[in-house]
Scaffold this motif. Structure first.
Motif, PDB file in Angstrom:
ATOM      1  N   LEU A 114       0.833  -1.206   0.000  1.00 30.55           N
ATOM      2  CA  LEU A 114       0.000   0.000   0.000  1.00 30.55           C
ATOM      3  C   LEU A 114       0.862   1.247   0.000  1.00 30.55           C
ATOM      4  O   LEU A 114       0.414   2.323  -0.371  1.00 30.55           O
ATOM      5  CB  LEU A 114      -0.917   0.003   1.228  1.00 30.55           C
ATOM      6  CG  LEU A 114      -1.977  -1.076   1.263  1.00 30.55           C
ATOM      7  CD1 LEU A 114      -2.786  -0.990   2.553  1.00 30.55           C
ATOM      8  CD2 LEU A 114      -2.898  -0.969   0.059  1.00 30.55           C
ATOM      9  N   GLY A 127      -1.791  -9.385  -3.972  1.00 32.10           N
ATOM     10  CA  GLY A 127      -3.157  -9.446  -3.486  1.00 32.10           C
ATOM     11  C   GLY A 127      -3.655 -10.867  -3.238  1.00 32.10           C
ATOM     12  O   GLY A 127      -4.481 -11.101  -2.367  1.00 32.10           O
ATOM     13  N   TYR A 180     -15.867  -8.032  -2.231  1.00 32.70           N
ATOM     14  CA  TYR A 180     -14.427  -7.864  -2.454  1.00 32.70           C
ATOM     15  C   TYR A 180     -13.771  -9.187  -2.860  1.00 32.70           C
ATOM     16  O   TYR A 180     -12.785  -9.209  -3.585  1.00 32.70           O
ATOM     17  CB  TYR A 180     -13.742  -7.250  -1.230  1.00 32.70           C
ATOM     18  CG  TYR A 180     -13.915  -5.747  -1.175  1.00 32.70           C
ATOM     19  CD1 TYR A 180     -13.207  -4.936  -2.055  1.00 32.70           C
ATOM     20  CD2 TYR A 180     -14.795  -5.148  -0.294  1.00 32.70           C
ATOM     21  CE1 TYR A 180     -13.365  -3.555  -2.051  1.00 32.70           C
ATOM     22  CE2 TYR A 180     -14.967  -3.765  -0.269  1.00 32.70           C
ATOM     23  CZ  TYR A 180     -14.244  -2.986  -1.157  1.00 32.70           C
ATOM     24  OH  TYR A 180     -14.416  -1.611  -1.157  1.00 32.70           O
ATOM     25  N   LEU A 204     -13.638  -9.827  -6.535  1.00 27.54           N
ATOM     26  CA  LEU A 204     -12.581  -9.165  -7.307  1.00 27.54           C
ATOM     27  C   LEU A 204     -11.423 -10.109  -7.600  1.00 27.54           C
ATOM     28  O   LEU A 204     -10.598  -9.838  -8.459  1.00 27.54           O
ATOM     29  CB  LEU A 204     -12.042  -7.943  -6.561  1.00 27.54           C
ATOM     30  CG  LEU A 204     -13.017  -6.806  -6.282  1.00 27.54           C
ATOM     31  CD1 LEU A 204     -12.305  -5.674  -5.570  1.00 27.54           C
ATOM     32  CD2 LEU A 204     -13.642  -6.301  -7.569  1.00 27.54           C
ATOM     33  N   HIS A 205     -11.361 -11.206  -6.862  1.00 28.53           N
ATOM     34  CA  HIS A 205     -10.312 -12.198  -7.120  1.00 28.53           C
ATOM     35  C   HIS A 205     -10.603 -13.005  -8.372  1.00 28.53           C
ATOM     36  O   HIS A 205      -9.839 -13.890  -8.727  1.00 28.53           O
ATOM     37  CB  HIS A 205     -10.168 -13.137  -5.921  1.00 28.53           C
ATOM     38  CG  HIS A 205      -9.528 -12.484  -4.735  1.00 28.53           C
ATOM     39  ND1 HIS A 205      -8.225 -12.712  -4.369  1.00 28.53           N
ATOM     40  CD2 HIS A 205     -10.006 -11.588  -3.851  1.00 28.53           C
ATOM     41  CE1 HIS A 205      -7.923 -11.986  -3.303  1.00 28.53           C
ATOM     42  NE2 HIS A 205      -8.996 -11.299  -2.963  1.00 28.53           N
ATOM     43  N   GLN A 264     -12.691 -10.682   6.216  1.00 28.66           N
ATOM     44  CA  GLN A 264     -12.357 -10.189   4.884  1.00 28.66           C
ATOM     45  C   GLN A 264     -10.907 -10.502   4.548  1.00 28.66           C
ATOM     46  O   GLN A 264     -10.567 -10.816   3.409  1.00 28.66           O
ATOM     47  CB  GLN A 264     -12.626  -8.677   4.818  1.00 28.66           C
ATOM     48  CG  GLN A 264     -12.757  -8.104   3.420  1.00 28.66           C
ATOM     49  CD  GLN A 264     -11.429  -7.590   2.874  1.00 28.66           C
ATOM     50  OE1 GLN A 264     -10.544  -7.246   3.632  1.00 28.66           O
ATOM     51  NE2 GLN A 264     -11.305  -7.569   1.559  1.00 28.66           N
ATOM     52  N   PHE A 276      -8.891  -1.614   0.062  1.00 32.87           N
ATOM     53  CA  PHE A 276      -9.504  -2.916  -0.267  1.00 32.87           C
ATOM     54  C   PHE A 276      -9.296  -3.234  -1.747  1.00 32.87           C
ATOM     55  O   PHE A 276      -9.041  -4.385  -2.103  1.00 32.87           O
ATOM     56  CB  PHE A 276     -10.987  -2.912   0.068  1.00 32.87           C
ATOM     57  CG  PHE A 276     -11.262  -2.790   1.545  1.00 32.87           C
ATOM     58  CD1 PHE A 276     -10.742  -3.721   2.438  1.00 32.87           C
ATOM     59  CD2 PHE A 276     -12.022  -1.749   2.037  1.00 32.87           C
ATOM     60  CE1 PHE A 276     -10.983  -3.616   3.803  1.00 32.87           C
ATOM     61  CE2 PHE A 276     -12.272  -1.641   3.392  1.00 32.87           C
ATOM     62  CZ  PHE A 276     -11.751  -2.565   4.278  1.00 32.87           C
ATOM     63  N   LEU A 279      -6.807  -1.884  -3.615  1.00 34.50           N
ATOM     64  CA  LEU A 279      -5.372  -2.016  -3.875  1.00 34.50           C
ATOM     65  C   LEU A 279      -4.826  -3.330  -3.340  1.00 34.50           C
ATOM     66  O   LEU A 279      -3.789  -3.798  -3.777  1.00 34.50           O
ATOM     67  CB  LEU A 279      -4.612  -0.833  -3.263  1.00 34.50           C
ATOM     68  CG  LEU A 279      -5.012   0.537  -3.796  1.00 34.50           C
ATOM     69  CD1 LEU A 279      -3.992   1.583  -3.382  1.00 34.50           C
ATOM     70  CD2 LEU A 279      -5.161   0.539  -5.312  1.00 34.50           C
ATOM     71  N   LEU A 280      -5.523  -3.929  -2.386  1.00 38.06           N
ATOM     72  CA  LEU A 280      -5.065  -5.198  -1.833  1.00 38.06           C
ATOM     73  C   LEU A 280      -5.608  -6.391  -2.610  1.00 38.06           C
ATOM     74  O   LEU A 280      -5.240  -7.524  -2.341  1.00 38.06           O
ATOM     75  CB  LEU A 280      -5.496  -5.320  -0.366  1.00 38.06           C
ATOM     76  CG  LEU A 280      -4.738  -4.440   0.629  1.00 38.06           C
ATOM     77  CD1 LEU A 280      -5.488  -4.378   1.946  1.00 38.06           C
ATOM     78  CD2 LEU A 280      -3.332  -4.951   0.841  1.00 38.06           C
ATOM     79  N   SER A 281      -6.506  -6.135  -3.536  1.00 39.61           N
ATOM     80  CA  SER A 281      -7.053  -7.262  -4.291  1.00 39.61           C
ATOM     81  C   SER A 281      -6.118  -7.568  -5.463  1.00 39.61           C
ATOM     82  O   SER A 281      -5.359  -6.711  -5.884  1.00 39.61           O
ATOM     83  CB  SER A 281      -8.459  -6.928  -4.789  1.00 39.61           C
ATOM     84  OG  SER A 281      -8.370  -5.930  -5.786  1.00 39.61           O
TER      85      SER A 281
END
Ligand SMILES: Nc1ncnc2c1ncn2[C@@H]1O[C@H](COP(=O)(O)OP(=O)(O)OP(=O)(O)O)[C@@H](O)[C@H]1O
Ligand SMILES: [Mg+2]
Lengths: 318, 279
Positions: free
Chosen positions: A55, A77, A102, A105-106, A149, B107, B109-111
């Motif tokens: 990050l 990620g 979320y 998104l994978h 999460q 969230f 940026l971590l995916s």
């Protein structure tokens, strides 16, 4: 890089927020198991965690997570689950949507994403609360949904920033069990805390962070809180221009002694106020007034903690 | 994981689709989006008022061709220049700035998502939302403008007459505007913490456009959009006449501009850091 494929490696990492020092000259290797970053507020724990999660990008140095460099953040990620310190979620979202959407998104299909979300939410004991909005959760429930999460995509590395904050004793015990189970499965679990005794029994390794530096690291076997701010401190600061640093430090009233090390590659400092000393050192480093290579404990007190932390064999300090 | 790797067009498409679902829930279907919806419906409200008031006040139905001419002005000067402009500003900047104000950017940026895909997903989400919203608004506007009782043979003009072609062009221009302004504001939001000021400057630029020398007029989104509008608009005595750009150039021109802006934003997105933890 094969030997590093199961390690998180920091090599000479520094991060500044404009003028403010986040962390400085960090050399660190983290293997599987539970590693705790311990340090007072503002010591740089979250900065270290954000750096390993990609990050933040380091201003200097290099970070590798299980052999993966910073140039492929999208691969990271899949590998890494992160639970931030602060409670923030998209406003108005339910616990279920937070984990499920979320996860999608994978690139997972609906069914698989739903199954994983269900399993993760069940693991943190929030199945009943999942359809409710997170905004209406208690502090502890918010912590737990964040945890769900973070673990939902079964990452190999779990980075958890103060995950025990706000948990009641029962929830805390359950969380600790979860961390142990993940570590037992060969994962890297990295936690942070500002109280040593909160994590000492749990951790395979503790990294003491203070003022943006790693001041001690090693295995830990018991409880000891030595992070009080206003205590005397003796440290050895390794730097290329010890004369300059010594002269600068001598002007400070809390610095009792500043002696250039016999090998002329560092300054041995005795101060009455560790907090003020670290603040000063950070400021000098941030201003570019001195170049700091390493800060080592040279204090009887810190030395004893240090010895204690690494199980009897002090290293680094004289 | 079921999926492996983070590459491949099919995988990216899946991620963009997942983003659409996520954005729909967390950004668009929320009370916060209401102001943009109200702005989008402003011209509808005005036309609805006219449709109600005009017959009551005893006004005669106006000829369809005259209504079409007046609506051409409403479309260009009000809907396109203000409603779509500000609507796109609201939608596309919030897609980026909202992530920082709600502290939810990490969230994404971590995916396991390439930053370029992240950008594309945001853009597509904005296109879908803005495209749907403004299309509905436009459809309602046209129906209300040509409603029988206010316009002589309005429905005939709209559905069987020249109005049908106009309507088609208006929908096309609206969607093209969403693409152009969307890319513009998405890029702005990536570069400015407060995109309000650059947006105000842009608004000014787009508004004084018709006073500029013809060469400079072409350096704007609005010039290309206006070139595509079916009916000319009287822009006052000070307007410098610039030949409209033919559609074969205007459409690719806006698309090219959008692509360029998105490319710039994607480069920026690659360097995104999350620093809201400290403030
Ligand atoms: N976004 C930011 N902007 C400016 N300075 C920052 C930012 N984030 C962190 N810092 C500074 O960097 C230093 C390290 O902060 P960091 O958040 O890493 O500490 P921490 O150990 O996590 O503290 P805490 O226990 O309070 O969470 C502090 O001096 C802090 O003020
Ligand atoms: Mg922190």
């Amino acid at each position: 890089m094969s030997g590093r494929a199961d390690r998180i490696v920091f090599a000479g990492v520094s991060k500044f927020y404009g003028e403010v020092l986040g962390v400085n000259r960090i050399d660190l290797e983290i293997g599987p198991g539970i590693t705790s970053l311990v340090g007072p507020n503002g010591s740089g724990k979250s900065t270290l965690m954000n750096l390993m999660a990609g990050l933040l990008a380091p201003d200097e140095g290099r970070i590798e997570v299980l052999g993966l460099g910073a140039d492929r953040p999208e691969e990271l990620g899949r590998l890494l689950g992160y639970c931030t310190q602060f409670d923030s979620y998209p406003r108005g979202i339910t616990g279920w949507d937070f984990v499920y959407l979320y996860l999608r998104l994978h690139g997972l299909g609906r069914a698989e994403a739903a199954e994983r979300a269900r399993a993760a939410i069940e693991r943190v004991g929030l199945t009943a609360a999942a359809p409710r909005r997170i905004a209406a959760y208690s502090k502890g429930m918010k912590q737990r949904i964040k945890l769900a999460q973070a673990i939902a995509h079964a990452p190999r590395v779990l980075v958890l920033d103060e995950p025990l904050n706000g948990l009641d004793p029962l929830a805390r015990a359950e969380a600790l069990d979860l961390f142990r189970a993940e570590a037992a499965a060969g994962k890297h679990v990295i936690l942070s805390s500002h109280v040593l005794h909160e994590v000492d029994e749990l951790s395979d390794r503790v990294v003491l962070v203070h003022g943006g530096y790693v001041v001690a690291e090693g295995a830990i076997e018991g409880v000891r809180d030595e992070m009080a701010a206003e205590r005397p401190l003796q440290v050895l600061v390794r730097c290329p221009e010890p004369g300059r640093l010594a002269a600068r430090l001598f002007a400070e009233d809390h610095v009792v002694e500043a002696q250039i090390d016999p090998d002329r590659r560092g300054v041995r400092i005795r101060t009455e106020n560790a907090e003020r000393f670290y603040l000063l050192l950070n400021r000098l480093a941030a201003e570019g007034a001195v170049e700091v290579e390493q800060v080592l404990p040279a204090d009887d007190d810190v030395q004893s903690v240090y010895r204690y932390l690494i199980g009897g064999q002090a290293q680094g300090a004289s | 994981m079921g999926a492996t790797g983070t590459g491949g067009a099919a995988f990216w498409a899946t991620q963009v689709r997942a983003m659409l679902g996520l954005e729909l829930k967390k950004t668009f279907l929320r009370a916060r989006a209401l102001p943009v919806v109200l702005v989008a419906l402003l011209p509808v409200t005005l036309l609805a008022l006219r449709a109600v008031v005009h017959p009551i006040s005893g006004g005669d139905p106006a000829p369809a061709a005259e209504v079409a001419r007046v609506y051409g002005h409403i479309f260009q000067l009000f809907f396109l220049r203000l409603v779509v402009f500000f609507g796109c500003f609201g939608i596309f900047t919030y897609l980026v700035r909202g992530e920082t104000s709600e502290r939810s950017l990490h969230f994404y940026l971590l995916s396991p998502m390439r930053r370029e895909v992240f950008l594309a997903g945001k853009f597509v989400a904005g296109l879908v939302a803005a495209g749907a919203l403004f299309s509905v608004s436009l459809a309602l506007q046209l129906l209300l403008a040509f409603v029988p009782g206010v316009t002589t043979n309005g429905t005939g003009y709209l559905f069987a007459g020249p109005g049908a072609g106009h309507a088609l062009a208006y929908f096309g221009v609206t969607l093209l505007a969403v693409v152009g302004y969307g890319a513009l504001f998405l890029a702005l939001a990536f570069f400015f913490r407060n995109p309000m000021i650059p947006a105000a400057i842009l608004l000014g630029w787009e508004w004084i456009n018709f006073l500029l020398p013809p060469v400079l007029q072409k350096v704007s989104v609005i010039h290309h959009l206006q070139s595509l509008c079916p009916l000319p608009v009287d822009r006052g005595p000070f307007a410098l006449p610039a030949a409209p750009t033919p559609p074969a150039l205007a459409v690719p021109g806006v698309l090219l501009l959008a692509a360029l802006l998105l490319w710039t934003a994607a480069r920026r997105a690659r360097k995104l850091e999350v620093t809201y933890a400290g403030d």
